[in-house]
Motif scaffolding. Structure first.
Motif, short mmCIF file in Angstrom:
data_model
loop_
_atom_site.label_atom_id
_atom_site.label_comp_id
_atom_site.label_asym_id
_atom_site.label_seq_id
_atom_site.Cartn_x
_atom_site.Cartn_y
_atom_site.Cartn_z
N ALA A 36 0.83 -1.21 0.00
CA ALA A 36 0.00 0.00 0.00
C ALA A 36 0.86 1.26 0.00
N MET A 37 2.02 1.20 0.65
CA MET A 37 2.93 2.36 0.65
C MET A 37 3.37 2.69 -0.77
N LEU B 58 0.49 -14.19 -2.44
CA LEU B 58 -0.19 -12.89 -2.47
C LEU B 58 -1.26 -12.83 -3.56
N LEU B 59 -2.00 -13.92 -3.67
CA LEU B 59 -3.07 -14.00 -4.66
C LEU B 59 -4.18 -13.01 -4.31
N ASP B 60 -4.66 -12.28 -5.30
CA ASP B 60 -5.75 -11.29 -5.16
C ASP B 60 -5.39 -10.14 -4.24
N VAL B 61 -4.10 -9.90 -4.02
CA VAL B 61 -3.71 -8.80 -3.13
C VAL B 61 -3.88 -7.45 -3.82
N GLU B 62 -3.99 -7.45 -5.14
CA GLU B 62 -4.08 -6.19 -5.89
C GLU B 62 -5.25 -5.32 -5.44
N MET B 63 -6.43 -5.93 -5.37
CA MET B 63 -7.61 -5.15 -5.02
C MET B 63 -7.57 -4.67 -3.58
N ASP B 64 -7.05 -5.52 -2.69
CA ASP B 64 -6.91 -5.10 -1.29
C ASP B 64 -5.94 -3.94 -1.16
N THR B 65 -4.89 -3.95 -1.98
CA THR B 65 -3.90 -2.87 -1.94
C THR B 65 -4.52 -1.55 -2.40
N ILE B 66 -5.27 -1.60 -3.48
CA ILE B 66 -5.94 -0.40 -3.99
C ILE B 66 -6.96 0.11 -2.97
N LEU B 67 -7.69 -0.82 -2.37
CA LEU B 67 -8.70 -0.44 -1.38
C LEU B 67 -8.07 0.16 -0.13
N ALA B 68 -6.90 -0.35 0.25
CA ALA B 68 -6.19 0.21 1.41
C ALA B 68 -5.85 1.67 1.16
N VAL B 69 -5.43 1.97 -0.08
CA VAL B 69 -5.11 3.36 -0.45
C VAL B 69 -6.38 4.21 -0.41
N ALA B 70 -7.47 3.67 -0.93
CA ALA B 70 -8.73 4.42 -0.97
C ALA B 70 -9.31 4.64 0.43
N ILE B 71 -9.34 3.59 1.23
CA ILE B 71 -9.86 3.69 2.59
C ILE B 71 -9.03 4.66 3.41
N ILE C 299 -1.51 2.86 5.23
CA ILE C 299 -1.09 1.82 6.18
C ILE C 299 -2.25 1.45 7.10
N ILE C 300 -2.94 2.46 7.61
CA ILE C 300 -4.11 2.18 8.46
C ILE C 300 -5.17 1.44 7.67
N GLY C 301 -5.35 1.83 6.39
CA GLY C 301 -6.31 1.15 5.53
C GLY C 301 -6.02 -0.33 5.40
N ALA C 302 -4.74 -0.68 5.34
CA ALA C 302 -4.34 -2.09 5.24
C ALA C 302 -4.76 -2.85 6.50
N TYR C 303 -4.59 -2.21 7.65
CA TYR C 303 -4.97 -2.87 8.91
C TYR C 303 -6.49 -2.95 9.05
N VAL C 304 -7.21 -1.98 8.49
CA VAL C 304 -8.68 -2.05 8.49
C VAL C 304 -9.14 -3.30 7.73
N ALA D 180 -16.39 -7.23 0.74
CA ALA D 180 -16.67 -6.29 -0.36
C ALA D 180 -17.79 -5.33 0.02
N VAL D 181 -18.82 -5.84 0.68
CA VAL D 181 -19.96 -5.00 1.07
C VAL D 181 -19.51 -3.91 2.04
N VAL D 182 -18.75 -4.33 3.07
CA VAL D 182 -18.28 -3.37 4.08
C VAL D 182 -17.35 -2.34 3.45
N ILE D 183 -16.45 -2.79 2.59
CA ILE D 183 -15.48 -1.89 1.97
C ILE D 183 -16.17 -0.91 1.03
N ILE D 184 -17.21 -1.38 0.31
CA ILE D 184 -17.96 -0.47 -0.56
C ILE D 184 -18.59 0.65 0.26
N ILE D 185 -19.14 0.28 1.42
CA ILE D 185 -19.74 1.29 2.30
C ILE D 185 -18.70 2.31 2.74
N LEU D 186 -17.51 1.82 3.15
CA LEU D 186 -16.46 2.71 3.62
C LEU D 186 -15.98 3.64 2.50
#
Length: 358
Positions: free
Chosen positions: A69-70, A263-276, A292-297, A320-326
């Motif tokens: 995410a950094m 690290l399968l499917d880590v791409e979307m989580d990484t992008i979401l960490a940046v967005a969150i 960084i905080i987004g990654a821990y979320v 996905a539902v929770v992250i969409i809301i955030l």
């Protein structure tokens, strides 16, 4: 006092969403299970005293995601787009890391350093490839990195001849687990070191300013003498280093390289960490701490769902539902409407107080 208040508001403003999300998850878990965040000291298979508990699992499990995410934050800020090949690139870097280790007669400290440096070099080269497509050929980042996303794991497969070789060494075990005598997981320490390195780079260079300038207005940045092509290319190369670090941690955790699952499917989580984390996916200003905080979320949400007995196949859907809301709550449209609502409330309060005084 006013200056201090304004500075606190400026700090917590962009971090409001991830901090609120963590707060809600903490409260939810404490209500559901008061012992959820309990920490205890246990002895691992090597006989070393280590910290154990859900909280340790969360901060340890999010290490690779936090590191990625950094780097993703810089790419997003400079290019206004995202690299969707980080998982595949990590598999390549991990394969190189294992290939060098297996070619040595004995895995010592020097061998591990050489393997890690070569993994970084290879990841930086692939990062430069992605950066060239984006910075020089002006291809949209997600489309440009789709190439490596598609073929990256096949390249990782070829590096080790289709095998999934294992590596056994106390150094590798310590890299992905615990250093003897230190109860904190090594990946957590690596995240801290990476964060400090980024902080020092931003403190003693103009990288943050230049990256934000390019992301906010590339044309204006060019007119001010900034080499926008270099800044974009550099962001991808730095992400390459982060990819190599994350890939080597992933390999060291398991003691082997599996190009299909690392690290399968880590791409979307990484992008979401940046967005969150409150960073705009369109580029410009960024806050690394938010990512960084987004990654821990994301990791806390994942562990919470597993603790509730949600099956692994359903975790992604719930997450996905929770992250969409955030993400929606943190979107510019919602923020603008909320700011307007608060401004209207303040005006009504002032008008009411003035009417009362009259």
């Amino acid at each position: 006092m006013k200056t201090k208040k304004n500075s606190l508001a400026a700090f917590f403003g962009p971090l409001a969403i991830p901090l609120i999300a963590i707060g809600l998850l903490v409260v939810f878990n404490l209500i559901r299970d008061p012992s959820f965040f309990s920490i205890e000291i246990k002895h691992n298979i090597d006989g070393n005293a280590v910290l154990s508990g859900n909280l340790i699992t969360i901060i340890n499990g999010a290490s690779e995601l936090a590191i990625l995410a950094m780097g993703m934050t810089l790419v997003t800020a400079a290019c206004g787009g995202q690299d969707i090949s980080v998982g595949a690139a990590a598999a390549i870097a991990g394969s190189v890391f294992v290939k060098v280790l297996k070619s040595a007669s004995e895995i010592g400290g020097g061998t591990v350093v050489i393997a890690f440096v070569l993994a970084c070099v290879v990841a930086m080269i692939f990062g430069a490839f992605n950066g060239t497509l984006v910075a020089i050929f002006k291809i949209q980042p997600m489309i440009a990195t789709l190439i490596l996303y598609t073929c990256g794991r096949s390249i990782a497969y070829w590096i080790n001849g289709g095998a999934t070789p294992t590596v056994e060494s106390p150094i590798i075990s310590a890299w992905g687990g615990f250093i003897p005598g230190i109860p904190i997981p090594t990946p957590v320490l690596i995240v801290i070191i990476m964060a400090i390195i980024f902080a020092l780079v931003f403190r003693f260079t103009s990288l943050r300013l230049l990256t934000q300038a390019v992301g906010i207005n590339e044309s204006a940045a060019k007119l001010n003498g900034i080499n926008t092509t270099f800044i974009k290319l550099l962001s991808f190369i730095i992400l390459g280093v982060c990819v190599a670090v994350a890939g080597s941690i992933g390999v060291s955790r398991l003691g082997l390289i599996n190009h299909e699952t690392l690290l399968l499917d880590v791409e979307m989580d990484t992008i979401l960490a940046v967005a969150i984390g409150g960073n705009s996916l369109g580029g410009g200003r960024f806050r690394l701490s938010g990512s960084i905080i987004g990654a821990y979320v994301i990791q806390m949400l994942t562990i919470t769902l597993y603790a509730m007995g949600v099956s692994s196949t359903d975790v992604k859907a719930y997450k996905a539902v929770v992250i969409i809301i955030l993400v929606v709550i943190g979107s510019p449209v919602v923020k603008k409407k909320f700011a307007k609502f608060m401004a209207d409330m303040r005006r009504k309060k002032v008008a009411k107080s003035e009417k009362g005084a009259a």
